[in-house]
Motif scaffolding. Structure first.
Motif, PDB file in Angstrom:
ATOM      1  N   GLY A 178     -14.308   7.351  -0.212  1.00  0.00           N
ATOM      2  CA  GLY A 178     -12.941   7.740  -0.536  1.00  0.00           C
ATOM      3  C   GLY A 178     -11.907   6.665  -0.276  1.00  0.00           C
ATOM      4  N   THR A 179     -12.191   5.731   0.621  1.00  0.00           N
ATOM      5  CA  THR A 179     -11.225   4.669   0.886  1.00  0.00           C
ATOM      6  C   THR A 179     -11.211   3.637  -0.238  1.00  0.00           C
ATOM      7  OG1 THR A 179     -12.885   3.470   2.158  1.00  0.00           O
ATOM      8  CG2 THR A 179     -11.395   4.898   3.389  1.00  0.00           C
ATOM      9  N   PHE A 180     -12.172   3.699  -1.137  1.00  0.00           N
ATOM     10  CA  PHE A 180     -12.254   2.749  -2.240  1.00  0.00           C
ATOM     11  C   PHE A 180     -11.739   3.332  -3.558  1.00  0.00           C
ATOM     12  CE2 PHE A 180     -15.192   0.723   0.659  1.00  0.00           C
ATOM     13  CZ  PHE A 180     -14.992  -0.624   0.419  1.00  0.00           C
ATOM     14  N   ILE A 181     -10.978   4.406  -3.528  1.00  0.00           N
ATOM     15  CA  ILE A 181     -10.472   5.019  -4.762  1.00  0.00           C
ATOM     16  C   ILE A 181      -9.593   4.019  -5.504  1.00  0.00           C
ATOM     17  CG2 ILE A 181      -8.958   6.811  -5.701  1.00  0.00           C
ATOM     18  CD1 ILE A 181      -9.921   8.637  -3.447  1.00  0.00           C
ATOM     19  N   GLN A 182      -9.842   3.880  -6.794  1.00  0.00           N
ATOM     20  CA  GLN A 182      -9.075   2.968  -7.636  1.00  0.00           C
ATOM     21  C   GLN A 182      -8.229   3.759  -8.632  1.00  0.00           C
ATOM     22  OE1 GLN A 182      -9.229  -0.690  -7.923  1.00  0.00           O
ATOM     23  NE2 GLN A 182      -9.920  -0.324  -5.839  1.00  0.00           N
ATOM     24  N   ARG A 183      -6.941   3.402  -8.750  1.00  0.00           N
ATOM     25  CA  ARG A 183      -6.081   4.003  -9.763  1.00  0.00           C
ATOM     26  C   ARG A 183      -6.045   3.065 -10.958  1.00  0.00           C
ATOM     27  NH1 ARG A 183       0.207   4.837  -8.963  1.00  0.00           N
ATOM     28  NH2 ARG A 183       0.386   3.121 -10.406  1.00  0.00           N
TER      29      ARG A 183
END
Length: 191
Positions: A178-183
């Motif tokens: 979850g800390t690597f979520i990309q927008r």
């Protein structure tokens, strides 16, 4: 889009809606344990859109232990993610591994995921062979007639999507990064 196409799409979505709700309720939740070493060391994660209606997701790992596969997840709000694909892992490795997943036709992900399921449910119930053929022809006509002609209309709009990654080990345990979520902002055809 013609009123005929809009009516057909409304009918489809009222039938397809239960399938979408089922898919939303079956999103896997992360099951990481903070006291254990993660089975995969993720060193990079990017999601970019350089073409209309397409997202390219790349990630790298520096080590993997008992890794079965990765799940690529997408969301419109950054909170409710849906699995859209998976990439096979290498299992065990102490060398850098590079992965890529390409999301084509981003604007129609929900429709393409539900339409085959809808056809699967309805077609076997039609016992008459002629009626089944008409059913297939009707759906083909509907899809073709509702498709926009690229020569007539080349309008696009920007939409934001969020991409996330989950790792599943050979025992079925899931680790959510979850800390690597990309927008990602993507140009998609206007609806």
């Amino acid at each position: 889009m013609s009123s005929f196409c809009k009516k057909i799409l409304i009918i489809l979505f009222t039938i397809v809606l239960p399938c979408c709700i089922y898919a939303q309720n079956n999103i896997r939740q992360s099951s990481t344990n903070d006291n254990k070493v993660l089975p995969v060391t993720l060193t990079s994660f990017t999601a970019k859109s350089d073409e209309i209606n397409k997202i390219v997701v790349n990630w790298s790992t520096s080590s993997e232990a008992n890794n079965s596969y990765f799940e690529v997840l997408i969301s419109k709000d950054g909170h409710n993610f849906v699995k859209i694909g998976q990439v096979q892992g290498v299992g065990n490795s102490n060398t850098t591994q590079h992965y890529q997943f390409v999301i084509h036709n981003i604007a129609s992900i929900t429709l393409t995921g539900s339409l085959p399921f809808l056809l699967f449910l309805l077609i076997p119930s039609v016992r008459n062979r002629k009626l089944r053929v008409y059913f297939y022809v009707f759906f083909a006509f509907m899809i073709i007639s509702c498709a926009k002609n690229k020569d007539q209309e080349n309008l696009t709009e920007l939409k934001k999507y969020y991409i996330n990654l989950q790792q599943v080990d050979n025992d079925g345990k899931t680790t959510n990064y979850g800390t690597f979520i990309q927008r990602v902002t993507v140009k998609v055809p206007k609806s």
